[in-house]
Scaffold this motif. Structure first.
Motif, short mmCIF file in Angstrom:
data_model
loop_
_atom_site.label_atom_id
_atom_site.label_comp_id
_atom_site.label_asym_id
_atom_site.label_seq_id
_atom_site.Cartn_x
_atom_site.Cartn_y
_atom_site.Cartn_z
N PHE A 366 0.91 -1.19 0.14
CA PHE A 366 -0.28 -0.10 0.12
C PHE A 366 0.99 1.43 0.19
N ALA A 367 1.88 1.30 0.84
CA ALA A 367 2.70 2.31 0.86
C ALA A 367 3.84 2.52 -0.24
N ARG A 368 3.96 1.68 -1.08
CA ARG A 368 4.86 1.58 -2.03
C ARG A 368 6.30 1.70 -1.43
N LEU A 369 6.49 0.94 -0.43
CA LEU A 369 7.93 1.19 0.15
C LEU A 369 9.01 0.78 -0.61
N PHE A 413 -3.22 2.25 9.66
CA PHE A 413 -4.03 1.95 8.51
C PHE A 413 -4.40 3.23 7.95
N ARG A 414 -4.30 3.62 6.66
CA ARG A 414 -4.83 4.85 6.16
C ARG A 414 -6.05 4.79 5.17
N ASP A 415 -7.02 5.41 5.24
CA ASP A 415 -8.07 5.35 4.46
C ASP A 415 -7.83 5.41 2.82
N GLU A 416 -6.66 6.04 2.61
CA GLU A 416 -6.15 6.12 1.01
C GLU A 416 -5.63 4.68 0.60
N TYR A 417 -5.24 3.70 1.56
CA TYR A 417 -4.84 2.44 1.05
C TYR A 417 -6.32 1.64 0.38
N LEU A 418 -7.41 2.22 0.71
CA LEU A 418 -8.43 1.49 -0.10
C LEU A 418 -8.45 1.89 -1.67
N ARG A 527 -13.53 -1.48 4.63
CA ARG A 527 -12.69 -0.97 5.48
C ARG A 527 -12.38 -1.79 6.60
N SER A 528 -13.31 -2.20 7.29
CA SER A 528 -13.61 -2.91 8.60
C SER A 528 -12.98 -4.39 8.23
N ARG A 529 -13.16 -5.01 7.00
CA ARG A 529 -12.82 -6.40 6.74
C ARG A 529 -11.15 -6.31 6.46
N VAL A 530 -10.67 -5.24 5.92
CA VAL A 530 -9.26 -5.07 5.64
C VAL A 530 -8.50 -5.00 6.76
N GLU A 538 -9.70 -0.47 14.73
CA GLU A 538 -10.50 0.51 13.83
C GLU A 538 -10.43 1.64 14.34
N LYS A 539 -9.91 2.68 13.40
CA LYS A 539 -9.83 4.17 13.81
C LYS A 539 -9.67 4.81 12.69
N ASN A 540 -9.80 6.07 12.67
CA ASN A 540 -9.76 6.83 11.41
C ASN A 540 -8.44 7.34 11.54
N ASP A 541 -7.81 8.14 10.47
CA ASP A 541 -6.48 8.85 10.42
C ASP A 541 -6.90 10.05 11.09
#
Length: 541
Positions: A366-369, A413-418, A527-530, A538-541
């Motif tokens: 996700f982060a393109r590490l 976890f960041r929402d942008e990963y979705l 989002r919850s499943r991922v 479970e929390k927002n950025d």
């Protein structure tokens, strides 16, 4: 130096190959030319264009080598071996393998079951990829259906004085003009392949030892079908430890598991550099380190077991069943490193250890590490692995590296990963298999509510949101077309009571508000499943 003729006829060259006077040293890569490249080579010979010199070397002692192939199947590998007594003192081809193999196969072999035939009754036209003469790969029954196609081995047996008679016998019903064209083409073929000395040879001093020849090999392969650094590294491995060739190729085949993945010796060698403390940067001179080579040979069985255990773990625990979802092979190297350090030859321990490894792998995607400076990152993570307590995958420390690279705050976890639709939908669908080379196995992003149907109703928001998408096989997606979903349509989240109500409202009376409520609820479930799958709270950025 040997008695090599520096200019030779094509027919003599392929004859020498058939008698195994020319062999391929173990440092050579596999044959990789496509059919189109072979046809272009033959056209170049016919046109009288230069095809480049071939570089040969006659080693002072027997070395591991392999003969040229007659029957070639795309992607196959032929193993090297010590020469048979009858093949002793053969010349080794350092540069020109692809050209010589192509010429040899054109006369005496098959490529994926097909032979090369030449069409003699007409020249090529503008639709034939810029070629002037018509060479084609055909099955035997395809060639027999049209007498204008002649196998190259049959043509070279003709003398020029017999061409007229051959054409009349071959094309008895053709017009005089067609027969004249056929005579010109056949005569030209005999001239270029049987009479003219079209192949140039250059011989390397036979007093050079194998290490010097490897240096020559590296330098001359900077053109043509150029060798990558990994090719040279693998060549060096085969030179230093001849028995490793088969073991490397066996491991790569096991990792690819019938074409689901596309690993190469490149990945194995780079992983070995990291695991055995040589750092990630490619440098074939590292293989001059006898301690490293000794350890590679001694611990290769363990490395192979760990690699295969990792592939099984990818299937079963990480739900990555094919190359489509493996964003970076470099991301796997720290997992192999950890498993080697902790002797996980049967795979990671169930529970926390496996969960931490899975979280690292997906977030690195996700982060393109590994998108930039992967060598530096791999070396940093290797140092963490060495310092980490035994049996404890250092997700916190690696998370710190990821957060530092992202520059977006603490590791979480960041929402942008979705937005990474492939990876997210693969998780919620329980791991999806794709084998692109097999018809019908390719996957597409399918809109649950088709875009055309939404456009007809002036619905513009959330159309391409992950909440309106699923993965579907191409053939099934085409047959579904732009039909509206109904109560039988399957997708992740459908069993959720709240979503079921919103979904029914959306397909019963499709409006922007009804559609967006469905998408937003489904996105939240995804989002919850991922986050659950990756072990995040479970929390927002």
């Amino acid at each position: 130096m040997g008695d090599l003729n520096p200019t030779q006829r094509v027919i003599d060259v392929v004859g020498s190959i058939r008698r195994r006077r020319y062999q391929l040293p173990s440092i050579q890569r596999p044959f990789v030319w496509k059919q189109e490249q072979i046809l272009r080579l033959l056209d170049s010979v016919m046109c009288g264009y230069p095809i480049g010199a071939v570089m040969l070397w006659k080693p002072p002692n027997d070395i591991r080598c392999r003969p040229f192939l007659e029957e070639y199947t795309s992607g196959e590998h032929a193993l090297s071996r010590l020469p048979a007594p009858a093949e002793a003192h053969a010349y080794m081809v350092l540069d020109g393998q692809q050209r010589l193999q192509s010429l040899y196969m054109s006369f005496y072999g098959r490529y994926d079951g097909r032979c090369i035939y030449m069409r003699i009754d007409r020249m090529a036209d503008e639709s034939d990829d810029g070629l002037r003469y018509l060479f084609e790969f055909l099955l035997d029954n395809e060639a027999k259906a049209d007498p204008a196609y002649v196998h190259l081995a049959e043509l070279v047996k003709l003398g020029i004085e017999y061409v007229d008679e051959f054409v009349k016998r071959r094309l008895p019903g053709a017009t005089d003009e067609t027969q004249r064209i056929a005579v010109r083409i056949a005569t030209r073929f005999i001239s270029r392949f049987v009479i003219h000395e079209s192949v140039l040879f250059q011989e390397v001093d036979d007093r050079l030892d194998y290490n010097d020849v490897l240096e020559v090999f590296e330098r001359v392969n900077s053109g043509g079908t150029a060798l990558s650094k990994s090719d040279l590294l693998f060549s060096t491995v085969k030179l230093k430890i001849p028995d490793m060739e088969e073991r490397f190729l066996r491991m790569v085949d096991d990792l690819n598991d019938g074409g689901r993945h596309d690993f190469s010796t490149d990945f194995v060698i780079k992983t070995a550099f990291i695991v055995f403390g040589k750092k990630a940067k490619y440098d074939y001179k590292k293989l001059a380190d006898s301690d490293f080579l000794d350890r590679l040979e001694a611990d290769f069985d363990q490395l192979e077991k760990v690699m295969i255990a990792l592939r099984v773990w990818l299937d079963t625990k990480a739900l990555i069943k094919s190359s489509r979802f493996l964003r970076s092979k470099s991301a796997l190297i720290p997992l192999v490193d950890y498993m080697m350090q902790n002797k996980r030859v049967y795979g990671p321990a169930e529970g926390d250890e496996s969960d931490r490894m899975r979280q690292y792998l997906y977030v690195s995607f996700f982060a393109r590490l590994y998108a930039r400076a992967p060598d530096n990152i791999l070396d940093q993570i290797h140092d963490l692995m060495i310092a980490a307590p035994r049996d404890s995958f250092p997700i916190g420390e690696i998370g710190g590296i990821i957060a530092k690279r992202e520059r977006k705050g603490p590791y979480q976890f960041r929402d942008e990963y979705l937005w990474d639709l492939d990876l997210v939908l693969n998780i919620v669908d329980g791991g999806v298999l794709e084998i692109p080379q097999k018809r019908g196995w390719s996957l597409e992003h399918d809109h649950i509510f088709p875009r055309n149907q939404l456009q007809l109703r002036n619905i513009e928001r959330d159309v391409d949101d992950v909440g309106n998408l699923r993965l579907l096989g191409k053939s099934r997606n085409i047959s579904r077309s732009d039909t509206m979903p109904d109560g039988n349509t399957e997708f992740f989240g459908k069993a959720d009571p709240e979503l079921a109500i919103l979904y029914k409202d959306a397909y019963s009376g499709l409006t922007q508000d009804a559609f967006s409520l469905f998408v937003q609820r489904r996105r939240a479930l995804i989002r919850s499943r991922v986050t659950e799958f990756l072990g995040f709270e479970e929390k927002n950025d």
